[in-house]
Each structure stands twice: as C-alpha cells, then as structure tokens.
Design an enzyme around this catalytic site. Sequence first.
Site, short mmCIF file in Angstrom:
data_model
loop_
_atom_site.label_atom_id
_atom_site.label_comp_id
_atom_site.label_asym_id
_atom_site.label_seq_id
_atom_site.Cartn_x
_atom_site.Cartn_y
_atom_site.Cartn_z
N HIS A 38 9.88 -2.18 -4.24
CA HIS A 38 8.61 -1.47 -4.37
C HIS A 38 8.69 -0.87 -5.77
CE1 HIS A 38 5.63 1.78 -2.99
NE2 HIS A 38 6.08 2.22 -4.15
N HIS A 45 -0.34 4.15 10.69
CA HIS A 45 -0.26 5.61 10.78
C HIS A 45 -1.16 6.08 11.92
CE1 HIS A 45 2.08 6.26 7.15
NE2 HIS A 45 1.26 5.49 6.48
N ASP A 59 12.17 0.22 -0.18
CA ASP A 59 10.71 0.20 -0.24
C ASP A 59 10.11 1.58 -0.03
OD1 ASP A 59 8.09 -0.93 -0.34
OD2 ASP A 59 7.99 -0.71 1.83
N ASP A 90 2.29 -5.70 3.95
CA ASP A 90 2.69 -4.28 3.83
C ASP A 90 2.07 -3.49 4.98
OD1 ASP A 90 3.77 -1.88 3.03
OD2 ASP A 90 2.54 -1.67 1.23
N HIS A 99 6.16 -2.57 8.30
CA HIS A 99 6.80 -1.31 8.72
C HIS A 99 6.62 -1.17 10.22
CE1 HIS A 99 7.42 0.05 4.58
NE2 HIS A 99 6.28 -0.56 4.33
N LEU A 100 7.75 -1.21 10.94
CA LEU A 100 7.66 -1.15 12.42
C LEU A 100 7.81 0.27 12.96
CD1 LEU A 100 9.42 -4.44 13.56
CD2 LEU A 100 7.01 -3.86 13.71
N ASN A 154 -0.11 2.69 -1.30
CA ASN A 154 0.77 2.74 -2.45
C ASN A 154 1.54 1.43 -2.57
OD1 ASN A 154 2.22 3.59 -4.62
ND2 ASN A 154 3.55 5.01 -3.49
N HIS A 206 4.28 -6.34 -3.04
CA HIS A 206 2.89 -5.89 -3.29
C HIS A 206 2.52 -5.66 -4.75
CE1 HIS A 206 5.18 -2.18 -3.14
NE2 HIS A 206 5.15 -2.06 -1.82
N HIS A 216 6.77 -8.31 4.78
CA HIS A 216 6.65 -6.87 4.50
C HIS A 216 5.92 -6.12 5.61
CE1 HIS A 216 6.48 -3.87 0.95
NE2 HIS A 216 6.39 -3.20 2.08
ZN ZN Z 1 6.01 -0.49 -0.74
#
Ligand code: ZN
Length: 427
Positions: free
Chosen positions: A182, A312, A155, A308, A65-66, A281, A235, A63
């Site tokens: 998710h 940011h 997700d 996850d 995020h790229l 979240n 998650h 999990h």
């Molecule tokens: Zn998620």
Amino acid sequence: MNLILENGNIIDPSQNLNSKGNVVIEEGKIKGFPKKISESGFKGFKRIDCKDKIISPGLIDLHVHLREPGYEYKETIKTGCEAAAAGGFTTIVCMPNTNPVNDNASVTEFILYKARTEGIVNVLPIGAITIGEQGESLAHIGEMYEAGCVGISDDGMPVMHAGIMRNAMEYVKAFNIPVLIHAEDKGLSSDGVMNEGLVSTSLGLKGIPNASEEVMIARDINLCELTGTPLHVCHVSTVGSVRIIREAKSRGVNVTAEATPHHFHLTDDIVKEYNSFAKVNPPIRTAADVEAIREGLADGTIDVIATDHAPHSEDEKKVEFDKASFGISGLESALQLSLQLVERKIITLEDMISKLTHIPAKIIGSDKGTLKEGAVADIVVFDTKGESKVDRHKFYSRGKNTPFHGHKVKGKVNYTIVNGKIVYEDI
Ligand SMILES: [Zn+2]
C-alpha cells in the site's frame, strides 16, 4: 456432486480457450470438455443449462479485508466468503490488519481454520511485514509462510523505513513470495481525508497528494531492483504511479500492479456531497488519473483487478466526512463494474477475465485460475447482459458501504462453484 455445465461460452485465458461447449466436473475436478453429451450419458450428474452464459475460472481477488479476528462487527470470515461467492470469487487473499495482526503463525492458522470450517470459498492469507504492522521489527515471516501465507504486506500501514523494507525483501526472497505494498508516504498524506485538488480546496477538506503514493512506489521499485524480490503494487490510483510502473516494467523489473473498480470508474467529484461512502485510501482521484489507470489496464501495466474490499459498520461511515473510516465494500459489485470496461471497449472480455483469474493466481504462485483438465473445479458462471442496480442492502457482506449504490450495471453471477460444489446460485 458431479456436474455438467452445458452449452456455455467457455472462456479460460490460461489456456487460450474461448468456445461454446460443455464442462464436466467430477469429484471436484475439471474432467473435460466433451463436444456432445447424450441424454443417457453421465448418469447421476446434475446438468446445468449455461446457454448465453460465460463459464470461466472462478474469480480471484488479491486484496480483501476479512476483519476476523478482532473486528467481527465489520465482517467475519464466514460473511466475507459469502460476499465473495455472491460476487463470483472462488479465492480471496486477505490482508493482515486484523486484531491481533496476522504477524505470526498462530493467527495465520486461526484464519485458515475458520476459513476451512466456516468459509465457502478459498481463503489465502497475507502475513504482515512487521510486528503489529508497526514498521519496526520484522514479523515472523518464515513461520507464516510455513503456515500458508502467500505474500507479505503492511497494507494500510506502509513501512516508512526504507532499510526495514529492504531487510523484509531480502528475507522473503528465500520463500519466493511477493511483497505487496500500500504505497503511501505518511509524511505527505499526513491527516488528509480525500484527493488533494480543486475539490478538496472547495470543500475545505485536507487533501492527499498524488505524490504520497508515487514516491513510495518509486522507492519500492528501487528496492525491488536491489533485492530481486517480486513487488506487487496494490490499488494504483494516480497517473504518475502508472507511468512509474510502466517504465519499470519496460526495463524488466519484477513488479506487478492492481487497480480497483472505484479507482477506474470514479472521480473525486463524488465527494462533493460529502459522501463518506466514497472515502477510501488511496483516495478517489481526478478524471486524468482514471484515464491513466484505464490505459494501464489496457496496455498491461496494471496486471490485476482487485477490490480492496474494506467493510465497515454504518456507525463508522455515516458520520462527518473527516471522521468516517476509509474503505469500500467491493466484492459484490466488482464483476459488474469490470464488465463496464469491456462494454466501453477499454479491455476485452478475455483480458478482464485474465486480470481476475490466472494473472492474480500467478502473482501469488498459485495454480488456481484455470479450467485445465485435472484442475480443481473453481468456476464462475455469469451473464453479461441482464441490467440491474447495485443495491447495498442486498449485500451478503456486513459492510454495506459502497459509493456505487444505485449505479446501473449489467451482468449477473449465476453460479459460483468451489471444489466442484455450488456455493452460490442465482438464476
Ligand atoms: Zn491499502
């Protein structure tokens, strides 16, 4: 380059291996585990002393995020891979909520091309369930599968329409890849920004009830039973979610689950100082939820530890709590935070490694996560003792957003090896 990892503690739960020894890596593959290595043998091999260190299969994160394409200011495939390598991860599975969304083969191919040319670890994409993650019409799942997607998920933007979710599950069954969810009923979570409970009430912030997660897990477990398609719950954050998944597993339902370090270590007390780095979240819950997740990890209800990883920019995080983006940059502290579960005797070191290697691999139908002879040499060498503090300023990730900054941890990644090549070292 050919390598010999000497005198380490080799732990590979995929083959019940836990012993002191040497690992020989030749032409990018695991060649074997010779008991003795003579001074003159293995000419031209680089020898690495692994005394008092663990040698295990490289970690796999289901999990991540790229952010590329579209949000390169948060993270790129290159920086995300560097963060992964620094965290001991050799394979990362990336979620589709980029811009454009990964809902067709051309985006999948772009991600894989970037990963091949700029990334230093393996990247396996997840395709969207619906076009644009809008929850309306099915994405181009067949062509994304052909292009290399290892699962589907919306997700962050859960599919609210049960009929569309059912269709997706029926459709994806032919490809034998999982649906990753998710779990969040947007009608219940509404515009909540943290866990719903005493702390949210005292802070005057809008809460997200445990039920918003639990009703969706229950729904999708029912759809999983209806369709027979494997379901992976991302998650897990609540006591009720653990209970529902445990009960489903006891009946033989094809469901797996993951938990993140922030959900198995932190409680919503951390939000009391309006710490927006702890805004995530699903939200960080209460001590009872943390306890349930730890029990779930211990008894196998929760199969996998995943991060996850959600980087940011500072501008998106260092604002009022209500306005801050959801997410934690997780790749570079996950191993150390997982080792705390071992130190507190919640799970064994072997279990921890399983949950970060061959079990996540199996969920996505990958043959990675093993040191079997002939396997591709994706390896992490780490120690479990050296003390340090999580330092967000040292992250390779562009996202420095972690509520663990300053936390005391033990353990350190010494080498991350991908395809027989050292991609990260810190000795
Ligand atoms: Zn998620």
